[in-house]
Scaffold this active site. Sequence first.
Site, mmCIF file in Angstrom:
data_model
loop_
_atom_site.group_PDB
_atom_site.id
_atom_site.type_symbol
_atom_site.label_atom_id
_atom_site.label_comp_id
_atom_site.label_asym_id
_atom_site.label_seq_id
_atom_site.Cartn_x
_atom_site.Cartn_y
_atom_site.Cartn_z
ATOM 1 N N ASN A 180 67.056 63.952 24.481
ATOM 2 C CA ASN A 180 66.494 62.795 23.523
ATOM 3 C C ASN A 180 65.538 63.321 22.838
ATOM 4 O O ASN A 180 64.334 63.592 23.221
ATOM 5 C CB ASN A 180 66.131 61.656 24.634
ATOM 6 C CG ASN A 180 65.273 60.513 23.667
ATOM 7 O OD1 ASN A 180 65.472 60.650 22.546
ATOM 8 N ND2 ASN A 180 64.380 59.835 24.146
ATOM 9 N N TRP A 181 65.636 63.651 21.394
ATOM 10 C CA TRP A 181 64.729 64.453 20.606
ATOM 11 C C TRP A 181 63.815 63.509 20.130
ATOM 12 O O TRP A 181 62.775 63.884 19.476
ATOM 13 C CB TRP A 181 65.478 65.087 19.545
ATOM 14 C CG TRP A 181 66.357 66.203 19.862
ATOM 15 C CD1 TRP A 181 66.670 66.685 21.056
ATOM 16 C CD2 TRP A 181 67.152 67.016 18.868
ATOM 17 N NE1 TRP A 181 67.672 67.595 20.873
ATOM 18 C CE2 TRP A 181 67.843 67.848 19.829
ATOM 19 C CE3 TRP A 181 67.246 66.949 17.469
ATOM 20 C CZ2 TRP A 181 68.532 68.751 19.056
ATOM 21 C CZ3 TRP A 181 68.275 67.874 16.961
ATOM 22 C CH2 TRP A 181 69.168 68.752 17.998
ATOM 23 N N LYS A 182 63.867 62.233 20.429
ATOM 24 C CA LYS A 182 62.882 61.276 19.815
ATOM 25 C C LYS A 182 62.705 61.341 18.273
ATOM 26 O O LYS A 182 63.468 61.664 17.639
ATOM 27 C CB LYS A 182 61.589 61.246 20.705
ATOM 28 C CG LYS A 182 61.640 61.221 22.126
ATOM 29 C CD LYS A 182 60.647 61.065 23.017
ATOM 30 C CE LYS A 182 60.819 61.290 24.405
ATOM 31 N NZ LYS A 182 59.919 60.594 25.420
ATOM 32 N N GLU A 223 60.421 53.494 25.429
ATOM 33 C CA GLU A 223 59.371 53.447 24.365
ATOM 34 C C GLU A 223 59.860 52.288 23.463
ATOM 35 O O GLU A 223 59.041 51.707 22.773
ATOM 36 C CB GLU A 223 59.700 54.926 23.529
ATOM 37 C CG GLU A 223 58.702 55.839 24.200
ATOM 38 C CD GLU A 223 59.184 57.273 24.263
ATOM 39 O OE1 GLU A 223 59.943 57.754 23.310
ATOM 40 O OE2 GLU A 223 58.914 58.100 24.898
ATOM 41 N N GLY A 273 56.901 61.571 29.627
ATOM 42 C CA GLY A 273 56.195 62.298 28.590
ATOM 43 C C GLY A 273 54.782 62.884 29.252
ATOM 44 O O GLY A 273 53.901 62.948 28.312
ATOM 45 N N SER A 308 59.911 63.677 32.657
ATOM 46 C CA SER A 308 59.400 64.997 32.581
ATOM 47 C C SER A 308 60.341 65.982 33.520
ATOM 48 O O SER A 308 59.838 66.644 34.264
ATOM 49 C CB SER A 308 57.934 64.795 33.440
ATOM 50 O OG SER A 308 57.113 64.127 32.481
ATOM 51 N N GLU A 355 64.536 55.810 34.467
ATOM 52 C CA GLU A 355 63.392 56.552 33.700
ATOM 53 C C GLU A 355 62.087 55.648 34.209
ATOM 54 O O GLU A 355 61.759 54.903 33.473
ATOM 55 C CB GLU A 355 63.496 56.705 32.252
ATOM 56 C CG GLU A 355 64.586 57.375 31.946
ATOM 57 C CD GLU A 355 64.658 57.974 30.537
ATOM 58 O OE1 GLU A 355 64.603 59.124 30.421
ATOM 59 O OE2 GLU A 355 64.165 57.386 29.460
ATOM 60 N N HIS A 383 65.537 52.392 25.706
ATOM 61 C CA HIS A 383 64.814 53.332 26.056
ATOM 62 C C HIS A 383 63.408 52.630 26.320
ATOM 63 O O HIS A 383 62.978 51.684 25.624
ATOM 64 C CB HIS A 383 64.364 54.561 24.950
ATOM 65 C CG HIS A 383 63.946 55.664 25.603
ATOM 66 N ND1 HIS A 383 62.344 55.674 25.646
ATOM 67 C CD2 HIS A 383 64.293 56.901 26.013
ATOM 68 C CE1 HIS A 383 61.955 56.731 26.162
ATOM 69 N NE2 HIS A 383 63.008 57.410 26.309
ATOM 70 N N GLY A 388 63.611 64.204 27.645
ATOM 71 C CA GLY A 388 62.734 64.074 26.288
ATOM 72 C C GLY A 388 62.236 65.640 25.918
ATOM 73 O O GLY A 388 62.835 66.595 25.271
ATOM 74 N N GLY A 389 60.644 65.830 25.922
ATOM 75 C CA GLY A 389 60.130 67.006 25.526
ATOM 76 C C GLY A 389 60.661 68.367 25.869
ATOM 77 O O GLY A 389 60.810 68.937 24.964
HETATM 78 C C1 PEP Z 1 62.629 60.414 27.537
HETATM 79 O O1 PEP Z 1 62.695 60.629 26.377
HETATM 80 O O2 PEP Z 1 63.724 59.822 27.997
HETATM 81 C C2 PEP Z 1 62.210 61.250 28.555
HETATM 82 C C3 PEP Z 1 62.437 61.436 29.730
HETATM 83 O O3 PEP Z 1 61.081 62.049 28.192
HETATM 84 P P1 PEP Z 1 60.390 63.263 28.643
HETATM 85 O O4 PEP Z 1 61.513 64.374 29.314
HETATM 86 O O5 PEP Z 1 59.509 63.930 27.651
HETATM 87 O O6 PEP Z 1 59.490 62.746 30.075
#
Ligand code: PEP
Length: 255
Positions: free
Chosen positions: A14-16, A102, A178, A218, A172, A100, A239-240
Amino acid sequence: MRKSTGRRFLLAGNWKMHATRPETTALIDGIKEAAAKARDRDVLVAPPFTALETAARALVGTTIGLAAQNLHTEPKGAFTGEIAGEMLKDVGCGWVIVGHSERRQYCNETNELVRLKIDAALRAGLTPIVCIGETLREREADNTLPVIERQVREGLAGLSRDAVKNLVIAYEPVWAIGTGKTATPEQAEEAHGAIRRLLREFAGETGAESIRILYGGSVKADNVDALMAQPNIDGALVGGASLDTTAFSRIIAFQ
Ligand code: PEP
């Protein structure tokens, strides 16, 4: 495919709100080799809307899937700034992330809206990746399982068994997204097991066994192996680390 469960692992990036079109091409080029070697698992990326067409072109000839990060509930109409599932399908998406945390947090998405978006995604022929998870406050108040149960019950209300079987669920924990804090494999497995038991009510016993439940929060190169070793964890929403091709390649190649 894992012989023990019959489910294929799915690693989703997930590049956000990251990646211009040139960055998109570079990010995809950087994971092609790892994805090609990972024949027993599925890989997909979820770039921002503006990079979807570029990504679709860069993905030709690969087995990497394309996801969007959100969609609107309606197929078309006067909804300025919104994107319909049909448009995502048209640009080459096969998947879409729904609910999500966010979006729940910053855009006030409710379980009811998530339900409508799941419907819209399925109508457009997209596979929804439905995100659920508790906040730190909810976990500390010992409310993790009731919160995720409610998200599942309200988010999946009224869906047919066949529709539910077509979903991917992403657990999640909000406190792990993040933040660099990851749920321990045991904490994640406890939630995943509870989600799968609950899914039996919606998809029947065999249906629930076939649904992939991803962990997100993470996920990194150094914790992915232990998480994926859990029996009810069927992949990761990343994500990251999905913005670093070396890290994401290692995640794709988890042991
Ligand atoms: C996400 O964006 O769904 C996520 C899990 O981010 P991260 O891996 O950065 O925690």
